[in-house]
Design an enzyme around this catalytic site. Structure first.
Site, PDB file in Angstrom:
ATOM      1  N   GLY A  32       0.811  -1.309   0.158  1.00 21.11           N
ATOM      2  CA  GLY A  32      -0.058   0.168   0.047  1.00 21.11           C
ATOM      3  C   GLY A  32       0.780   1.116   0.032  1.00 21.11           C
ATOM      4  CG  LEU A  33       4.200   1.713   1.640  1.00 20.37           C
ATOM      5  CD1 LEU A  33       5.672   1.329   2.182  1.00 20.37           C
ATOM      6  CD2 LEU A  33       3.652   2.848   2.394  1.00 20.37           C
ATOM      7  CD  GLU A  48      -3.244   1.882 -10.928  1.00 25.34           C
ATOM      8  OE1 GLU A  48      -2.042   2.181 -10.827  1.00 25.34           O
ATOM      9  OE2 GLU A  48      -3.593   0.847  -9.910  1.00 25.34           O
ATOM     10  CG  ASP A  76      -2.084   6.059  -4.853  1.00 21.02           C
ATOM     11  OD1 ASP A  76      -2.212   7.030  -3.802  1.00 21.02           O
ATOM     12  OD2 ASP A  76      -2.475   5.090  -5.080  1.00 21.02           O
TER      13      ASP A  76
HETATM   14  C1  GLA Z   1      -5.534   3.884  -2.821  1.00 19.59           C
HETATM   15  C2  GLA Z   1      -5.975   4.768  -4.239  1.00 19.59           C
HETATM   16  C3  GLA Z   1      -5.930   6.151  -3.967  1.00 19.59           C
HETATM   17  C4  GLA Z   1      -6.923   6.458  -2.715  1.00 19.59           C
HETATM   18  C5  GLA Z   1      -6.411   5.654  -1.710  1.00 19.59           C
HETATM   19  C6  GLA Z   1      -7.580   5.897  -0.525  1.00 19.59           C
HETATM   20  O1  GLA Z   1      -4.358   4.344  -2.466  1.00 19.59           O
HETATM   21  O2  GLA Z   1      -5.099   4.397  -5.094  1.00 19.59           O
HETATM   22  O3  GLA Z   1      -6.367   6.845  -5.211  1.00 19.59           O
HETATM   23  O4  GLA Z   1      -8.257   6.272  -2.999  1.00 19.59           O
HETATM   24  O5  GLA Z   1      -6.475   4.226  -2.013  1.00 19.59           O
HETATM   25  O6  GLA Z   1      -7.296   7.240   0.455  1.00 19.59           O
END
Ligand code: GLA
Length: 402
Positions: free
Chosen positions: A128-129, A164, A176
């Site tokens: 999740g990074l 994406e 992101d």
């Molecule tokens: C993921 C998605 C982001 C955002 C987060 C939650 O990282 O890629 O666009 O929605 O979840 O804040």
């Protein structure tokens, strides 16, 4: 962890070995951690992420083929695609991020030449990074460097998000890609995800560290649950429009509006909307607190964000909750919360410099005792966004012109 210079050297040497020519350019694009503003980006709201000192590096040179060849050092695999017909690679899935970016560049009218690329990253995969966003942004940077076209940071972030959404098939928001491209060293980036206006807020010199703790829990459900949350937010907007005709997204609903009309929503949809509306407000208050050095308030808002994600948005899990609990027991931890989409992955904590040692010692022990797994902990420094690091390179032993 190898330092940037030695990683670049390894990557360039490998490029020379694989392709037998010198690379022309090297780029880097960082991963990210979000301090506050979760599940707000696709609701046109506010976020406050930092780019971190973990990144994807790509080195490349143009080729005479009408194809792109990718070599991944991490996987020791090659994936080749034709520029005339870019299809998804079902085996080397990592290559789809670059394939998607090249397709979107072509669709935007840019002429892309054939090229050979070598890719290496040190962002933990699946934590999740945002290793995917970093790979997209690094790909866009490298093709910009080789093909020399104009594209500003926000446009590049949007193009990568499109890759994406439309090519890889993940329905993410803009956060992101935006932070990977536009992050600012020693700063967090406050982004309005509707207008893409952004402002760097200083983090250094506050006597704090940002600590990321990886729960090691795989984020299995994340895609389906993420899409479900998005749909519930859209449903909330369409139902609230009866009372608030002008609204386009939950961003347009104030706390006062929500108090007045929120009860008209079905219970689950109401909880989702309440999270988003209150989280946007927390981001605005956090930015204000951070600017005034109000770390105690900032930390409190992070804790409230976690509670809201756990109780109202229901995207936390016992592993993330255990990490947050363990962090909050350490004196000197201002705040702690899950970060990113949820269902596993990482927490982020804001920690006073002199409490970092205690954190590193105690959080893993407590988490292991409760969950049975040792978390990986990263003390992060806010880095700048994507950049071209060097161009005009030479393979070792090749002749120097002139
Ligand atoms: C993921 C998605 C982001 C955002 C987060 C939650 O990282 O890629 O666009 O929605 O979840 O804040």
């Amino acid at each position: 962890m190898a330092d940037l210079e030695s990683r670049i050297e390894t990557l360039e040497n490998k490029f020379c070995e694989v392709y037998g020519v010198s690379p022309e350019t090297v780029v880097r694009a960082p991963g990210r951690v979000n301090l506050i503003g979760e599940h707000t980006d696709y609701n046109d709201g506010y976020v406050l992420p930092i780019a971190i000192d973990r990144d994807i590096l790509i080195t490349a040179a143009p080729s005479d083929e009408s194809a792109v060849c990718l070599y991944s050092l991490n996987f020791d695999r090659v994936s080749v695609f034709s520029l005339g017909n870019i299809a998804r690679d079902r085996v080397n899935k990592w290559s789809n991020y670059t394939r998607g970016v090249v397709q979107m560049l072509q669709r935007s009218g840019r002429k892309i030449r054939g090229a050979n690329l070598a890719i290496q990253g040190d962002i933990p995969h699946g934590a999740g990074l945002s290793s995917s966003a970093a790979l997209e942004v690094a790909s866009a940077m490298v093709f910009q460097s080789l093909n020399d076209f104009e594209m500003d940071g926000a446009e590049m972030a949007l193009l990568c998000q499109k890759a994406e959404n439309q090519f890889v098939g993940v329905n993410c928001g803009i956060m992101d890609q935006f932070i990977s491209r536009l992050g600012a060293k020693n700063h967090a980036l406050f982004v309005d995800c509707r207008t893409l206006d952004h402002e760097a807020v200083p983090l250094a010199k506050q006597g704090i560290k940002v600590i990321v703790a990886d729960s090691m829990k795989k984020r299995d459900l994340v895609d389906s649950e993420y899409n479900m949350r998005r749909a519930q937010c859209e449903e909330a907007v369409s139902l609230l429009r009866t009372y608030l005709p002008g609204i386009k997204a939950l961003r347009d609903v104030s706390i006062a509006d929500f108090k007045r009309y929120g009860r008209q929503l079905p219970p689950t949809v109401r909880r989702r909307a309440e999270h988003v509306v209150s989280e946007d407000d927390r981001v605005l208050r956090s930015v204000d607190a951070l600017k005034k050095g109000g770390l105690t308030l900032f930390g409190k808002l992070m804790n409230q964000s976690h509670e809201s994600l756990r109780e109202l948005y229901e995207v936390s899990c016992r592993e993330l909750d255990a990490l947050v609990d363990a962090a909050l027991k350490i004196p000197g931890v201002y705040g702690s919360r899950m970060t990113g989409a949820g269902f596993g992955g990482c927490t982020v904590s804001l920690v006073a410099d002199d409490a970092v040692e205690d954190f590193l010692e105690k959080v893993p022990v407590e988490y292991k005792a409760r969950i049975g797994v040792t978390p990986t902990i990263y003390v992060c420094t806010p880095e700048g966004g994507a950049e071209v690091l060097a161009d005009g390179l030479e393979c070792p032993g090749s002749e120097i012109d002139g």
